[in-house]
Design a protein around this motif. Sequence first.
Motif, short mmCIF file in Angstrom:
data_model
loop_
_atom_site.label_atom_id
_atom_site.label_comp_id
_atom_site.label_asym_id
_atom_site.label_seq_id
_atom_site.Cartn_x
_atom_site.Cartn_y
_atom_site.Cartn_z
N HIS A 8 0.85 -1.20 0.00
CA HIS A 8 0.00 0.00 0.00
C HIS A 8 0.88 1.25 0.00
O HIS A 8 1.76 1.42 0.85
CB HIS A 8 -0.93 0.01 1.22
N ALA A 9 0.66 2.12 -0.97
CA ALA A 9 1.41 3.37 -1.09
C ALA A 9 2.91 3.15 -1.21
O ALA A 9 3.71 4.00 -0.80
CB ALA A 9 1.11 4.30 0.08
N ALA A 10 3.31 2.02 -1.78
CA ALA A 10 4.74 1.73 -1.95
C ALA A 10 5.30 2.49 -3.14
O ALA A 10 4.62 2.71 -4.15
CB ALA A 10 4.96 0.24 -2.13
N THR A 11 6.56 2.88 -3.02
CA THR A 11 7.28 3.47 -4.16
C THR A 11 7.75 2.37 -5.09
O THR A 11 7.67 2.49 -6.32
CB THR A 11 8.51 4.26 -3.65
N VAL A 12 8.27 1.28 -4.50
CA VAL A 12 8.78 0.13 -5.25
C VAL A 12 8.19 -1.14 -4.65
O VAL A 12 8.18 -1.30 -3.43
CB VAL A 12 10.32 0.04 -5.18
N VAL A 13 7.69 -2.03 -5.50
CA VAL A 13 7.23 -3.34 -5.06
C VAL A 13 8.18 -4.37 -5.66
O VAL A 13 8.30 -4.48 -6.88
CB VAL A 13 5.79 -3.63 -5.50
N ALA A 14 8.87 -5.10 -4.79
CA ALA A 14 9.86 -6.08 -5.23
C ALA A 14 9.31 -7.49 -5.06
O ALA A 14 8.75 -7.83 -4.02
CB ALA A 14 11.15 -5.92 -4.43
N SER A 15 9.45 -8.30 -6.09
CA SER A 15 9.03 -9.70 -6.04
C SER A 15 9.93 -10.51 -6.95
O SER A 15 10.74 -9.96 -7.70
CB SER A 15 7.56 -9.83 -6.46
N VAL A 16 9.80 -11.81 -6.89
CA VAL A 16 10.55 -12.69 -7.81
C VAL A 16 9.71 -12.90 -9.06
O VAL A 16 10.12 -12.58 -10.17
CB VAL A 16 10.90 -14.02 -7.14
N GLN A 17 8.51 -13.43 -8.87
CA GLN A 17 7.57 -13.59 -9.98
C GLN A 17 6.70 -12.34 -10.08
O GLN A 17 6.52 -11.61 -9.10
CB GLN A 17 6.69 -14.82 -9.74
N PRO A 18 6.15 -12.04 -11.25
CA PRO A 18 5.29 -10.86 -11.38
C PRO A 18 4.03 -11.00 -10.53
O PRO A 18 3.55 -12.10 -10.28
CB PRO A 18 4.95 -10.83 -12.88
N LEU A 19 3.51 -9.86 -10.09
CA LEU A 19 2.29 -9.86 -9.30
C LEU A 19 1.09 -10.29 -10.17
O LEU A 19 1.11 -10.14 -11.39
CB LEU A 19 2.02 -8.47 -8.74
N GLU A 20 0.07 -10.80 -9.50
CA GLU A 20 -1.14 -11.16 -10.23
C GLU A 20 -1.80 -9.91 -10.79
O GLU A 20 -1.69 -8.82 -10.25
CB GLU A 20 -2.12 -11.88 -9.29
N ARG A 21 -2.51 -10.09 -11.89
CA ARG A 21 -3.16 -8.96 -12.57
C ARG A 21 -4.09 -8.20 -11.64
O ARG A 21 -4.11 -6.97 -11.64
CB ARG A 21 -3.93 -9.48 -13.80
N GLU A 22 -4.85 -8.94 -10.81
CA GLU A 22 -5.79 -8.27 -9.90
C GLU A 22 -5.06 -7.39 -8.89
O GLU A 22 -5.52 -6.32 -8.53
CB GLU A 22 -6.64 -9.32 -9.17
N ARG A 23 -3.90 -7.84 -8.45
CA ARG A 23 -3.15 -7.06 -7.47
C ARG A 23 -2.54 -5.82 -8.12
O ARG A 23 -2.47 -4.76 -7.51
CB ARG A 23 -2.05 -7.94 -6.86
N LEU A 24 -2.12 -5.94 -9.35
CA LEU A 24 -1.56 -4.78 -10.06
C LEU A 24 -2.60 -3.66 -10.16
O LEU A 24 -2.27 -2.48 -10.06
CB LEU A 24 -1.11 -5.20 -11.47
N GLN A 25 -3.84 -4.05 -10.37
CA GLN A 25 -4.89 -3.06 -10.55
C GLN A 25 -5.16 -2.25 -9.27
O GLN A 25 -5.75 -1.17 -9.34
CB GLN A 25 -6.17 -3.76 -11.01
N ARG A 26 -4.70 -2.76 -8.12
CA ARG A 26 -4.93 -2.07 -6.85
C ARG A 26 -3.80 -1.11 -6.49
O ARG A 26 -3.93 -0.34 -5.53
CB ARG A 26 -5.10 -3.09 -5.72
N LEU A 27 -2.70 -1.15 -7.23
CA LEU A 27 -1.56 -0.29 -6.91
C LEU A 27 -1.76 1.12 -7.43
O LEU A 27 -2.48 1.34 -8.42
CB LEU A 27 -0.27 -0.88 -7.52
N HIS A 28 -1.12 2.07 -6.78
CA HIS A 28 -1.21 3.46 -7.22
C HIS A 28 -0.43 3.66 -8.51
O HIS A 28 0.64 3.06 -8.72
CB HIS A 28 -0.64 4.40 -6.15
N ALA A 29 -0.94 4.51 -9.39
CA ALA A 29 -0.22 4.85 -10.63
C ALA A 29 1.16 5.39 -10.26
O ALA A 29 1.31 6.13 -9.30
CB ALA A 29 -1.00 5.88 -11.43
#
Length: 373
Positions: free
Chosen positions: A63-84
């Motif tokens: 929530h309100a992150a500047t950078v989201v770090a992961s190994v695999q890409p996030l799920e499409r539904e989760r991407l839609q909840r992130l801030h532009a």
Amino acid sequence: MKIAVVRETRPAERRVALVPEQVAKLVQLGYEVAVEPAAGERALYSDDAYREAGAEVAWGADHAATVVASVQPLERERLQRLHAGTALMSFLPTNPPDVVRAATRARLTAFAMELIPRISRAQAMDALSSQALVAGYRAAIVAAERLPRFFPLNMTAAGTVPPAQVLVLGAGVAGLQAIATAKRLGAVVKAYDVRTAAAEEIASMGAQPIELELGTLDGPGGYAREMTPERAQLQRDLLAPYVAGADALITTAAVPGRTAPMLVTREMVERMKPGSVVVDLASEQGGNVEGSVAGTELMIGNALVWGGSNVPSQLAGPASRLYGQNVANLITLMTRNAAFDPDFSDEIVAGCCVTHDGKVLHEPTRELLEGQY
């Protein structure tokens, strides 16, 4: 500035994007770091270790992150909840392209770790190489574990046990690490690669380079170029006796985004000795060995064929430590004047950026998406 480390959700993914020692360094750079509970659990990094390094451990870390770090890409539904404007750092396979489309529509800035340019200045961020190192080591261990005989020479009062004969095809980072590990275990190792520099690199690891006198196929970025069907068949014909004579065969030839070359046919495997082992690290990309299946052990003739599937994740602790350092180095490169501020004129930043501000910047990915509409 806030970095979020998410818990991987894919069943076979045990790695984590940052480990506690890297969190501590990023906190010193001025970042807040939030880690989802149990994010490092499968890589043997506890929530308490993250807290001690200065991270907050809580759900909703992104929530309100500047950078989201992961190994695999996030799920499409989760991407839609992130801030532009949120930046994503992960491996980002572009086919199927749903994740890229979702990141573009959400106006997220997506950096693909597999697209880090293979230049000297970017070596500390090269996640493909760091994970290939893990995979190559694992391949040799798998071969030794499954081969029903010793790897090393043993001379005893009861007689001499000859060393195992190991053949490695492909001498990139994974192949060289497989060679080095098999040598450390005492095997006699031969190896082959189509690139000019490969013979010297193979010899430097103590293995015998195989010379087929077919010429080289050096390509951009340190990878081999694709070969014609005629040359591929001739290469297989010339490699056939080496494959037949091997107790263990390890294949590592792969290029990101392309189908792996088929180096060994089913017929070649069927000529191997009873009890032989084949480890195909390229199974997920189509396989170097005809008939290998990712994540599956099967018999072809008298040989056991092990198809690799997310092999670095099988050694999640060291793989996470190496990958996390790649991510931390990339974030550090993009940190200027105490702020996360990517310089898109920088060759490394531009090379690994796939989406930004609602646009697909990576040309091959853009062409792929346009071709699928």
